[in-house]
Every structure is written in structure tokens, then in C-alpha cells.
Design an enzyme around this catalytic site. Structure first.
Site, PDB file in Angstrom:
ATOM      1  N   GLU A  71      32.980  38.176  56.430  1.00  0.00           N
ATOM      2  CA  GLU A  71      34.209  37.411  56.645  1.00  0.00           C
ATOM      3  C   GLU A  71      34.368  36.977  58.102  1.00  0.00           C
ATOM      4  O   GLU A  71      35.289  36.242  58.430  1.00  0.00           O
ATOM      5  CB  GLU A  71      35.430  38.244  56.212  1.00  0.00           C
ATOM      6  CG  GLU A  71      35.449  38.484  54.716  1.00  0.00           C
ATOM      7  CD  GLU A  71      36.532  39.461  54.273  1.00  0.00           C
ATOM      8  OE1 GLU A  71      37.092  39.257  53.193  1.00  0.00           O
ATOM      9  OE2 GLU A  71      36.811  40.437  55.005  1.00  0.00           O
ATOM     10  N   ASP A 110      37.406  34.429  44.110  1.00  0.00           N
ATOM     11  CA  ASP A 110      37.363  34.715  42.668  1.00  0.00           C
ATOM     12  C   ASP A 110      38.771  34.511  42.131  1.00  0.00           C
ATOM     13  O   ASP A 110      39.708  34.288  42.888  1.00  0.00           O
ATOM     14  CB  ASP A 110      36.908  36.171  42.450  1.00  0.00           C
ATOM     15  CG  ASP A 110      37.829  37.164  43.152  1.00  0.00           C
ATOM     16  OD1 ASP A 110      38.838  37.544  42.550  1.00  0.00           O
ATOM     17  OD2 ASP A 110      37.566  37.545  44.317  1.00  0.00           O
TER      18      ASP A 110
HETATM   19  N1  SAH Z   1      33.374  45.343  44.391  1.00  0.00           N
HETATM   20  C1  SAH Z   1      33.424  44.776  45.725  1.00  0.00           C
HETATM   21  C2  SAH Z   1      34.606  45.354  46.385  1.00  0.00           C
HETATM   22  C3  SAH Z   1      35.092  44.449  47.451  1.00  0.00           C
HETATM   23  S1  SAH Z   1      36.768  44.648  47.613  1.00  0.00           S
HETATM   24  C4  SAH Z   1      32.095  45.006  46.437  1.00  0.00           C
HETATM   25  O1  SAH Z   1      31.119  44.961  45.767  1.00  0.00           O
HETATM   26  O2  SAH Z   1      32.040  45.212  47.656  1.00  0.00           O
HETATM   27  C5  SAH Z   1      37.241  42.992  47.818  1.00  0.00           C
HETATM   28  C6  SAH Z   1      37.516  42.570  49.232  1.00  0.00           C
HETATM   29  O3  SAH Z   1      37.820  41.191  49.210  1.00  0.00           O
HETATM   30  C7  SAH Z   1      38.743  43.232  49.823  1.00  0.00           C
HETATM   31  O4  SAH Z   1      38.593  43.353  51.224  1.00  0.00           O
HETATM   32  C8  SAH Z   1      39.888  42.292  49.432  1.00  0.00           C
HETATM   33  O5  SAH Z   1      40.800  42.070  50.493  1.00  0.00           O
HETATM   34  C9  SAH Z   1      39.226  40.973  49.049  1.00  0.00           C
HETATM   35  N2  SAH Z   1      39.366  40.522  47.643  1.00  0.00           N
HETATM   36  C10 SAH Z   1      38.674  39.474  47.127  1.00  0.00           C
HETATM   37  N3  SAH Z   1      38.961  39.319  45.817  1.00  0.00           N
HETATM   38  C11 SAH Z   1      39.851  40.290  45.481  1.00  0.00           C
HETATM   39  C12 SAH Z   1      40.478  40.653  44.246  1.00  0.00           C
HETATM   40  N4  SAH Z   1      40.231  39.998  43.122  1.00  0.00           N
HETATM   41  N5  SAH Z   1      41.319  41.734  44.252  1.00  0.00           N
HETATM   42  C13 SAH Z   1      41.549  42.418  45.397  1.00  0.00           C
HETATM   43  N6  SAH Z   1      40.960  42.116  46.589  1.00  0.00           N
HETATM   44  C14 SAH Z   1      40.117  41.067  46.644  1.00  0.00           C
END
Ligand code: SAH
Length: 252
Positions: free
Chosen positions: A12, A215
Site C-alpha cells: 500500500e 474487492d
Molecule cells: N486475507 C488477507 C488479509 C488481509 S486483511 C491476506 O491474505 O493478507 C485486508 C487488509 O486490507 C486490511 O488492512 C484492510 O484494511 C483492507 N481490506 C481490504 N478489503 C477488505 C475487506 N473486504 N474487509 C476488511 N478489510 C479489508
């Protein structure tokens, strides 16, 4: 006046650390901080890691240790608003912690002891970011501008944060419906911004939160998120932050 640029994940912040002039590195609370100047503006860059606590610690360090007087969070988020699509940009007008619930003692979503549910972002800083986004992102159009061919859209409104990656349509439907029933119109969901806004509010430090939609917080969220973060997020952040700092330089 030092501006802090904060993100959760390295992607980011793209190549910002590499672009710093007179760079210095330090570690506090297990986090790496990069200080220096960008376009002549003193800045400090930091990665918080994921979640509200991690973001609050990092924002506090940026203010207390690095004397940050303005803070910009740049990252990705899941789209919740009907018109908010993958690739769009959302600049927060307010933030809300969607997993805060001390009811029935306090109203749902209110931060106990503060009387506050919505956390304000700074309007001057947010306006500069909105302008920078319009100027530097490819094919950007305003949310209400239906004349132009649809490119990516730039939205300004409510972003909600909580310690959950929202990754099913059922969960995002419930989140949206619950907030709408209470009169809130959430455009995007993420996991750090409202914590940063709370810290900045307590210190009286202006903050802005800008999120590119990775997403739709639905059943495809995990796949979309991973691809988007890798392929697009860093380029957007780079462009936006450079454009913002150039705007600051022009203002001086
Ligand atoms: N499963 C992911 C987890 C990332 S968490 C991985 O493989 O790493 C997602 C990160 O992006 C967080 O920092 C959050 O702020 C942001 N984000 C993007 N899409 C999101 C969503 N659908 N729900 C919550 N946070 C989201």
C-alpha cells in the site's frame, strides 16, 4: 511540519520509501519508520500491520515520537456502497468502528465515554487528496458525473473499520443493512482507519484516509484482494501521495 504517511501493508506504500530524500530508518514498537523529505516536504512513512490496535499504536508513535502534525492513511478496502466498484477510490469524510458495541449501556457503535460515533477526517486535507486523485488517476470521474465514460470513480463519504476481513456477501449485506437502518451510508470497509481517526482526534492532529477498492467484501473478496493488492494498489498509492505532496509544495 511533518506529514505522516501510514499504511497497513507494504504494497500500500509502493515505492515511497525508495523515493525519500535524506532517508533515515528507525524502529519503535517493532515497527520500521522511514523519515526524510518528498518534494521538499518533511515526511515519515510507517507500516502499521493489520487491525485497529496495530494502527492505533503506530499512529500514536507517529505523533509522539516523530512529531507528525498531519496524517494520511493510504491503503485498500472492500466496497460496500452500491456504486463503489473495484478500482474506485474512496476518501473518508467520517469513520466509524463497526465492531464497537457496548450496548445497551451505550448506543451501538458509540465510542464509550466519548459520546462519539462518527470520527471526522480533516476537510482541508481530504479536499487536497480528492483533487490529487482526480488529477493523477487514469480516467477518474466524479461520483455524480454521469456524462463521462465510466472510468474509476472517486467517492467521498463514510468508511467503516473493524477487526474482520469481510469476505462473504452475507456479512457485507448484514453490515450495510444494519448501518443503513441507523441512517449511515457506508461506502467501504477496512480494518484500521477509524482507529487512526480516533487517535488523531484525541491529539488534535488532522487526518485523512484514502482507500482504493480492492474487492467488494463478498465471497470473491479474498481472491480479488490478493490480486489487486499485488497488481494495482502500490501504483495508485505512489501516484496519489506524490500528487498530494506536490500540491503541498505548491501551497507553500
Ligand atoms: N486475507 C488477507 C488479509 C488481509 S486483511 C491476506 O491474505 O493478507 C485486508 C487488509 O486490507 C486490511 O488492512 C484492510 O484494511 C483492507 N481490506 C481490504 N478489503 C477488505 C475487506 N473486504 N474487509 C476488511 N478489510 C479489508
Amino acid at each position: 511540519m511533518t506529514i505522516a504517511i501510514l499504511s497497513a501493508l507494504p504494497e500500500e506504500q509502493g515505492g515511497l520509501a525508495a523515493a525519500l530524500a535524506a532517508p533515515r530508518e528507525s524502529v519503535h514498537g517493532g515497527r520500521q519508520f522511514h523519515s526524510g523529505t518528498l518534494h521538499g516536504q518533511p515526511v515519515v512513512l510507517a507500516l502499521s500491520g493489520i487491525g485497529k490496535v496495530a494502527a492505533a499504536i503506530t499512529a500514536t508513535l507517529l505523533i509522539e515520537r516523530f512529531g507528525a502534525r498531519q496524517l494520511v492513511f493510504t491503503g485498500v478496502a472492500g466496497g460496500l456502497g452500491d456504486e463503489v466498484r473495484v478500482g474506485d477510490v474512496v476518501v473518508a469524510e467520517h469513520m466509524l468502528q463497526h465492531d464497537m458495541d457496548a450496548s445497551p449501556i451505550f448506543p451501538r457503535w458509540e465510542l464509550p465515554g466519548t459520546g462519539r460515533t462518527l470520527l471526522d477526517c480533516d476537510s482541508v486535507l481530504s479536499t487536497l487528496i480528492l483533487r490529487a486523485a482526480r488529477a493523477c488517476l487514469p480516467g477518474a470521474t466524479d461520483q455524480n458525473d454521469h456524462e463521462t465514460t465510466p472510468g474509476l470513480q472517486i467517492h467521498h463519504g463514510l468508511i467503516v473499520s473493524g477487526d474482520r476481513f469481510v469476505s462473504t456477501a452475507a456479512e457485507s449485506d448484514a453490515l450495510r443493512a444494519g448501518l443503513r437502518a441507523a441512517g449511515y451510508n457506508p461506502l467501504a470497509v477496512e480494518m484500521e482507519g477509524a482507529a487512526v481517526a480516533q487517535v488523531c482526534g484525541d491529539y488534535g492532529v488532522p487526518c485523512a484516509i484514502v482507500r482504493t477498492i480492492s474487492d467488494r467484501a463478498d465471497d470473491a473478496a479474498h481472491r480479488d484482494f490478493t490480486r489487486f493488492v499485488r497488481e494495482v494498489a502500490s501504483r495508485y498509492s505512489d501516484r496519489l501521495i506524490h500528487a498530494l505532496l506536490r500540491a503541498f509544495t505548491d501551497l507553500r
